[in-house]
Design an enzyme around this catalytic site. Structure first.
Site, PDB file in Angstrom:
ATOM      1  N   CYS A   1       0.699  -1.080  -0.062  1.00  0.00           N
ATOM      2  CA  CYS A   1      -0.031   0.067  -0.131  1.00  0.00           C
ATOM      3  C   CYS A   1       0.862   1.451  -0.009  1.00  0.00           C
ATOM      4  O   CYS A   1       1.456   1.480  -0.969  1.00  0.00           O
ATOM      5  CB  CYS A   1      -1.045   0.033   1.071  1.00  0.00           C
ATOM      6  SG  CYS A   1      -2.491   1.107   0.875  1.00  0.00           S
TER       7      CYS A   1
ATOM      8  N   HIS B   1      -3.273  -5.096   0.151  1.00  0.00           N
ATOM      9  CA  HIS B   1      -3.136  -5.306   1.453  1.00  0.00           C
ATOM     10  C   HIS B   1      -3.311  -6.996   1.756  1.00  0.00           C
ATOM     11  O   HIS B   1      -4.156  -7.554   2.044  1.00  0.00           O
ATOM     12  CB  HIS B   1      -4.011  -4.833   2.644  1.00  0.00           C
ATOM     13  CG  HIS B   1      -3.988  -3.355   2.931  1.00  0.00           C
ATOM     14  ND1 HIS B   1      -2.988  -3.005   3.811  1.00  0.00           N
ATOM     15  CD2 HIS B   1      -4.372  -2.183   2.361  1.00  0.00           C
ATOM     16  CE1 HIS B   1      -2.819  -1.531   3.735  1.00  0.00           C
ATOM     17  NE2 HIS B   1      -3.659  -1.301   2.895  1.00  0.00           N
TER      18      HIS B   1
ATOM     19  N   GLU C   1      -1.465  -8.905   3.657  1.00  0.00           N
ATOM     20  CA  GLU C   1      -1.745  -9.035   4.962  1.00  0.00           C
ATOM     21  C   GLU C   1      -2.991  -9.421   5.745  1.00  0.00           C
ATOM     22  O   GLU C   1      -3.295 -10.036   6.594  1.00  0.00           O
ATOM     23  CB  GLU C   1      -0.765  -7.976   6.055  1.00  0.00           C
ATOM     24  CG  GLU C   1      -1.698  -6.751   6.556  1.00  0.00           C
ATOM     25  CD  GLU C   1      -1.664  -5.987   5.353  1.00  0.00           C
ATOM     26  OE1 GLU C   1      -2.239  -4.720   5.643  1.00  0.00           O
ATOM     27  OE2 GLU C   1      -1.300  -6.028   4.049  1.00  0.00           O
TER      28      GLU C   1
END
Length: 250
Positions: free
Chosen positions: A126, A226, A228
């Protein structure tokens, strides 16, 4: 573990990856302080993929100090967070852009520069994609709703938007995830002019750049989304951990 995950056996130790962090107000219990922190999902992604995660708090730094830190690392992950100071790419601040975090910006640019000089693997996430682009002389759209007419890339209230992206054939990212992927986004800024030497490796349906990479043997890849937030699929974390393992053994 998810797709592409790595498994350590016996007493083997994984490569060490440094993850940049926020520097912001944080509240816990009775305390309300300025703190360095990072959502746990980032370092869980690294550890689930077989790496060892260490956090790199923003601090006043020069090139020598950044290189001292990099001496102990095998890879670098530039994480999400506040907007990059638009002065870094020659623009005045848009009313919707965050107040600049000058210390974090300088810290991450110094770490990134040193990592690139070493040929160290780098994954940007990001904000990390935007840092990479600006480091190579690129610019950013400071507020995507002005460009697209909607706020679909950042719904607000910490709700991630799931978007389809299409990768560019022949890129490292396409080799990792295939022709397309559904990703989780939360960004109101994006790459405008692509930095020198970088190539776009994914777009979304609105024509927004969703990934960048540096061609060549060294692993330098950044995504606007993202990963994660989707730890059932570890392919990007596994890729940077594997690259860091090769770097460490080189």
């Amino acid at each position: 573990m998810g797709r592409g995950s790595a498994v350590l056996s016996g007493s083997e130790s994984g490569p060490v990856l440094g993850l940049t962090t926020y520097l912001d107000r944080a509240q816990t219990g009775i305390w309300d302080v300025t703190a360095s922190f990072l959502p746990a999902s980032y370092f869980r992604g690294v550890s689930m993929a077989g790496g060892i995660a260490v956090l790199l708090p923003p601090q006043p730094v020069d090139a020598a100090a950044a290189n001292r830190v990099l001496d102990s690392l095998d890879g670098l992950v530039v994480t999400g967070g506040k907007d990059v100071d638009p002065a870094a790419y020659g623009q005045a601040r848009h009313p919707e852009s965050d107040e600049p975090g000058i210390i974090r910006d300088a810290w991450e640019f110094a770490l990134l520069t040193g990592a690139l000089q070493r040929g160290m693997p780098v994954l940007g996430i990001c904000r990390g994609a935007q840092v990479l682009n600006v480091a190579f002389g690129g610019t950013l759209h400071q507020h995507l709703p002005d460009v697209l007419g909607h706020s679909g890339h950042r719904a607000g209230n910490a709700v991630f938007t799931e978007l389809p992206v299409r990768t560019v054939a022949g890129t490292r990212l396409a080799a990792l995830v295939g022709e397309s992927a559904k990703v989780r986004c939360y960004h109101h800024q994006a790459v405008d002019e692509v930095g020198a030497s970088l190539v776009v490796s994914a777009w979304d349906a609105d024509g927004v750049v969703e990934a960048l990479e540096l061609p060549g043997e060294n692993f330098v890849l950044a995504v606007q989304w993202h990963p994660e937030e989707s730890l059932h699929d570890l392919r990007l974390f596994a890729a940077v951990v594997d690259a860091a393992r090769s770097y460490a053994g080189g």
